[in-house]
Design an enzyme around this catalytic site. Structure first.
Site, PDB file in Angstrom:
ATOM      1  N   ASP A  14     -49.935  40.797  -2.647  1.00 38.68           N
ATOM      2  CA  ASP A  14     -51.386  40.887  -2.735  1.00 38.68           C
ATOM      3  C   ASP A  14     -51.723  42.186  -3.479  1.00 38.68           C
ATOM      4  OD1 ASP A  14     -54.167  40.364  -2.037  1.00 38.68           O
ATOM      5  OD2 ASP A  14     -53.935  41.941  -0.532  1.00 38.68           O
ATOM      6  N   ASP A  16     -55.459  44.105  -3.460  1.00 39.37           N
ATOM      7  CA  ASP A  16     -56.398  44.976  -2.759  1.00 39.37           C
ATOM      8  C   ASP A  16     -55.935  45.247  -1.336  1.00 39.37           C
ATOM      9  OD1 ASP A  16     -58.236  45.260  -4.889  1.00 39.37           O
ATOM     10  OD2 ASP A  16     -59.035  43.266  -4.466  1.00 39.37           O
ATOM     11  N   THR A 106     -53.578  37.294  -5.906  1.00 36.88           N
ATOM     12  CA  THR A 106     -54.777  38.040  -5.526  1.00 36.88           C
ATOM     13  C   THR A 106     -56.015  37.154  -5.494  1.00 36.88           C
ATOM     14  OG1 THR A 106     -56.232  39.883  -6.170  1.00 36.88           O
ATOM     15  CG2 THR A 106     -55.076  38.735  -7.945  1.00 36.88           C
ATOM     16  N   SER A 107     -56.986  37.553  -4.686  1.00 36.48           N
ATOM     17  CA  SER A 107     -58.273  36.866  -4.660  1.00 36.48           C
ATOM     18  C   SER A 107     -59.207  37.376  -5.746  1.00 36.48           C
ATOM     19  CB  SER A 107     -58.934  37.038  -3.280  1.00 36.48           C
ATOM     20  OG  SER A 107     -58.185  36.377  -2.278  1.00 36.48           O
ATOM     21  N   LYS A 138     -57.395  31.936  -0.658  1.00 36.80           N
ATOM     22  CA  LYS A 138     -56.980  32.380   0.669  1.00 36.80           C
ATOM     23  C   LYS A 138     -58.158  32.244   1.649  1.00 36.80           C
ATOM     24  CE  LYS A 138     -54.126  35.939  -1.569  1.00 36.80           C
ATOM     25  NZ  LYS A 138     -53.899  37.400  -1.705  1.00 36.80           N
ATOM     26  N   ASP A 163     -52.195  42.495   3.452  1.00 35.83           N
ATOM     27  CA  ASP A 163     -52.857  43.400   4.398  1.00 35.83           C
ATOM     28  C   ASP A 163     -53.959  42.741   5.200  1.00 35.83           C
ATOM     29  OD1 ASP A 163     -55.796  44.729   3.113  1.00 35.83           O
ATOM     30  OD2 ASP A 163     -54.592  43.294   1.993  1.00 35.83           O
TER      31      ASP A 163
END
Length: 217
Positions: A14, A16, A106-107, A138, A163
Site C-alpha cells: 500500500d 498512504d 493503492t487507492s 478496497k 496500514d
C-alpha cells in the site's frame, strides 16, 4: 527480540500510511473539497482513509458527477499537498529491491501515486495498481487479486504490507498474507506481524529466487 521469517515471491505494498506519511495531506484535500461543496468534513474524514475517493463519493455525495469530482480531488491532491515524507526505512528497503520484486496497490489514482512517490523520493515499481484500474476498490479483494494476476502469481505467494482496515481486509479476502504497518495492536486477527516502520524489516534473496522477509515476531 524473536524474529519471524516469511518466504514470498513478491511484496505488494500500500502507499498512504504504509510507505508515505500522508494522513494530514489526505485530510487537507478532503477538507478543501468539503469547503468547496459546503459540506461538513466530519463524515468524510471518518471514512476516507485507505479507500478510493469513488467509494467516499458514492457513500456521501452520490448526487455529484463522479468523474468530475474524482478529477477535482486529484487536482487538489497535486496542487495543495506539500513535500511527502517517506516512512522511516522505506527508502532504504526499496532501494535494495529490484522494481520487479514489489508492486504498489493503492487507492490513489495512478497520477497521484506517482506524484507522491516522486515527492517522497521513493522509486517506482514495475507494477502500480491504482484507483482507476479496478471496478471495486478496497476493502474488496479486487486490487490485490489484480496485482497477483498481472504478476502471474497466486495471491498466497504475495506478502502484503498495509496500514488501514480497508486495505488489510482487501488483502486477506484476496488470499494474501498481511503485515500491518503502524499501530501496535493488530487490526485483524489474521495479520501475521505488526511493524512500527520499515527499519524493522529485512529482505534477502532465498533459494528458488524467493524473498526471505524477516520481521519482528
Amino acid at each position: 527480540m524473536s524474529r519471524l521469517v516469511l518466504r514470498a515471491s513478491t511484496l505488494l505494498l500500500d502507499m498512504d500510511g504504509t510507505l508515505v506519511h500522508s494522513t494530514g495531506e489526505v485530510e487537507t484535500v478532503w477538507r478543501l473539497w468539503c469547503r468547496r461543496h459546503q459540506l461538513a468534513p466530519g463524515p468524510v474524514l471518518a471514512i476516507c482513509h485507505g479507500v478510493r475517493s469513488r467509494e467516499v463519493l458514492r457513500a456521501l455525495a452520490p448526487q455529484l458527477d463522479m468523474a468530475q469530482e474524482v478529477a477535482l480531488l486529484d487536482e487538489l491532491e497535486i496542487n495543495h499537498t506539500g513535500q511527502a515524507e517517506a516512512i522511516a526505512g522505506a527508502r532504504t528497503l526499496l532501494a535494495g529491491l529490484l522494481s520487479e520484486r514489489w508492486a504498489l496497490v493503492t487507492s490513489a489514482s495512478q497520477r497521484v501515486a506517482r506524484h507522491r512517490l516522486q515527492s517522497a523520493a521513493l522509486p517506482l515499481p514495475a507494477l502500480l495498481v491504482g484507483a482507476e484500474d479496478v471496478v471495486h476498490g478496497k476493502p474488496a479483494p479486487e486490487p490485490y487479486l489484480l496485482a497477483a494476476e498481472r504478476l502471474g502469481l497466486a495471491a498466497a505467494d504475495c506478502l502484503v504490507f498495509e496500514d488501514a482496515p480497508a486495505g488489510i481486509t482487501s488483502a486477506l479476502r484476496a488470499g494474501c498474507r498481511v503485515v500491518q504497518v503502524g499501530n501496535d495492536t493488530p487490526l485483524h486477527p489474521a495479520v501475521v506481524a505488526v511493524i512500527r516502520d520499515w527499519r524493522e524489516v529485512k529482505v534477502a534473496l532465498g533459494e528458488g529466487d524467493s524473498l526471505l522477509v524477516t520481521l519482528p515476531a
